[in-house]
Design an enzyme around this catalytic site. Structure first.
Site: not given
Length: 569
Positions: A25, A33, A102, A210, A269, A342-343
């Site tokens: 950040d 960001d 993505d 995705d 994915e 991230h999953d």
């Protein structure tokens, strides 16, 4: 476009995934960001990564942390400005790396202008760009059980939401704020292709797509099987690798990438994909995808269809699974290699020992993964051995899937303690806590209040401390990545699994021409005697500084040896 009969540039590449809201950040807002990523690019470049995969930064209401996009051509102000993105892209390219974005096109946000228009009336010009359907025959629209079919959402509840205004339902395989696009409509596909071309023209180097194998659905929408004690059916047989998926992907590649002067990377994915399906997706002569993410190996510690019902990983199951994929895609296809993203929970906590042997188990799993044939993915923080979040209260969680699970579990009479244990082990928020840069307040991630709590172990585990340590996970990753860059046998060699039934030894051989590497990993916290036909070779890399006994492996020890000059290799 590349010659499909020649090795692609990404066969010896390594991809680093950045989850923007949790990386760095720059403003003190508490959310990561684009400028924060730019300021930390040297950390990724010095690691040796060739490609950065950036999770969504498009305009979004953030119901699913950006995987619900309302404008595909705008940067969300949460992450900065258009100029910030251009500066990031320039910073990546100036360091010799590439950027893949993505691509989330199975669904849009419910706040996307096309969906808003489609919901105005049954006569809307965009109505047929989404899956709007009547109630089940014999039912009054809106009453329980009237949904067009019994499919359940991946995030809990029905996959259909009723709209009283138009007296129809719309399909959403994820949250109600993520309506599925109707890909059978050629206008939908043309809009997606135009958007992809816009990003390529802007300078990005490809896409991670995705749940891309969900875009083609059985138009009859049959009911799915309901598990014992369940309410909703499993619709996956009717939307996973559906009837027109290969047509759609081939058309996409032709409309976006054909005829361009340089090579791009497309990563699909593909939950639920089989080896045979993945071979079709990734055969370079078919013109669909360069590689796929499959989920078989990260589902082995769960009951089928229920990630929250978890158990310790059986190593022989993992070997069987990965060997099937290694051998199945060996001649024509290509694997994506990953354990965390991230999953997924942090793999050093999930599969290793995040206490006494955190360094050893983190580097063992890195060795095991990076020495397989395929393209390795490093998820932010795994290169310093970040662990699961250790949250103890539901108030600390942010992920919609986790919150829905908790609410549903308690509504069914489950114990709060049991639900929190499941979340602590398997929640996606484990991977989404802020990147731990140093031992300062909030781990150096932000000067404000983090959008999600920082892992409490940040003063002990952080990038600054790890890179300075005698036993540095970061520096071990550098060596692994360098080995892949320098050694064709790592990038392109054949894979041969050894001792497949051994319960704690993961050993395999990589070979290319006259060169052979042996990889031996002791996936346990006890000293292991290994078979007599192993243990001989010239050490290339290991995660113990001092050499050990040739026929013994220490706790969580991994070593790579060159056995080319040994007769029994």
């Amino acid at each position: 476009m590349r010659d499909p009969d020649q090795p692609a540039w990404w066969t010896n590449a390594v991809v680093y995934q950045v989850y923007p809201r949790s990386f760095a950040d720059s403003t003190g807002s508490g959310t990561g960001d684009l400028a924060g990523i730019t300021a930390r690019l040297d950390h990724i470049s010095e690691l040796g990564a060739d490609v950065i995969w950036l999770s969504p930064v498009h305009q979004s209401p953030q119901y699913d942390n950006g995987y619900d996009i309302s404008d595909y051509r705008r940067i969300d102000a949460l992450f900065g400005s258009e100029a910030d993105f251009d500066e990031l892209l320039e910073g990546i390219h100036s360091r010799g790396m590439k950027l893949i974005m993505d691509l989330v096109v199975n669904h849009t946000s419910s706040e996307h202008p096309a969906f808003i228009s489609s919901a105005r009336s049954r006569d809307s010009a965009e109505r047929d760009e989404y899956w709007w359907r009547d109630a089940r025959a014999g039912f009054e629209p809106g009453e329980p059980g009237a949904e067009p079919n019994n499919w359940g959402s991946h995030f809990g509840g029905s996959a259909w939401t009723y709209d009283p205004k138009t007296r129809q339902y719309y399909l959403h395989l994820f949250t109600p704020q993520q309506p599925d696009l109707y890909w059978d409509n050629p206008r939908v596909r043309a809009k997606v292709h135009a958007m992809m071309n816009w990003w390529i023209d802007r300078g990005v180097d490809g896409f991670r797509m995705d749940v891309i194998n969900f875009i083609s659905k059985d138009p009859l929408l049959p009911d799915g099987v309901v598990e014992s004690g369940g309410v909703w059916g499993d619709g996956s047989p009717y939307f996973t690798s559906g009837p027109r998926i290969h047509e759609f992907l081939q058309e996409m590649r032709s409309a976006v990438l054909a005829g361009r002067s340089r090579d791009y990377l497309t990563v699909g994915e593909t939950p639920g994909a089989t080896v045979d399906q993945a071979l079709l997706y990734t055969d370079p002569h078919r013109g669909e995808l360069d590689m796929v993410f499959q989920f078989e190996h990260v589902s082995l510690d769960q009951s089928p269809g229920n990630k929250w019902d978890y158990h310790p990983l059986n190593l022989t199951d993992l070997k069987t699974s990965l060997n099937r994929w290694q051998r199945g895609l060996a001649d024509k296809g290509w694997n994506s290699l990953y354990l965390g993203n991230h999953d997924q929970p942090r793999h050093v906590s999930r599969f290793g020992d995040d206490g006494q042997y955190r360094y050893e188990s983190a580097t063992l799993w890195a060795t095991l993964l990076h020495l397989h044939r395929g393209t390795p993915y490093v998820y932010q923080g795994e290169e310093i051995g970040m662990t699961n979040a250790n949250f103890t209260s539901i108030d600390q969680y942010r992920d919609v899937e986790s919150l829905n699970f908790y609410t549903d579990a308690l509504s069914r009479g489950g114990e709060e303690e049991t639900a929190l244990q499941a979340l602590a082990a398997m929640s996606r928020d484990n991977a989404r806590t802020p990147m731990q840069w140093n031992g300062a307040e909030n781990a150096g991630f932000t000067t404000g209040t983090p959008w999600i709590p920082v892992n409490s172990n940040y003063s002990r585990i952080n990038a600054e401390k790890d890179r300075a340590a005698e036993k540095s996970i970061y520096r071990y990753y550098q060596k692994l990545i360098s080995l892949r860059h320098q050694s064709p046998v790592v990038a392109l060699g054949d894979f041969h699994l050894l001792d497949p039934e051994h319960e704690v030894l993961y050993a395999f051989r990589r070979s290319l021409g006259d060169q052979q590497f042996l990889v031996e990993c002791n996936v346990s916290g006890a000293t292991l005697e290994i078979p007599s036909d192993l243990g001989v070779g010239d050490l290339i890399l290991g995660n113990y500084e001092e050499p050990g006994e040739p026929h013994w492996l220490r706790p969580w020890e991994a070593r790579i040896t060159d056995i080319s000059r040994y007769e029994d290799g």
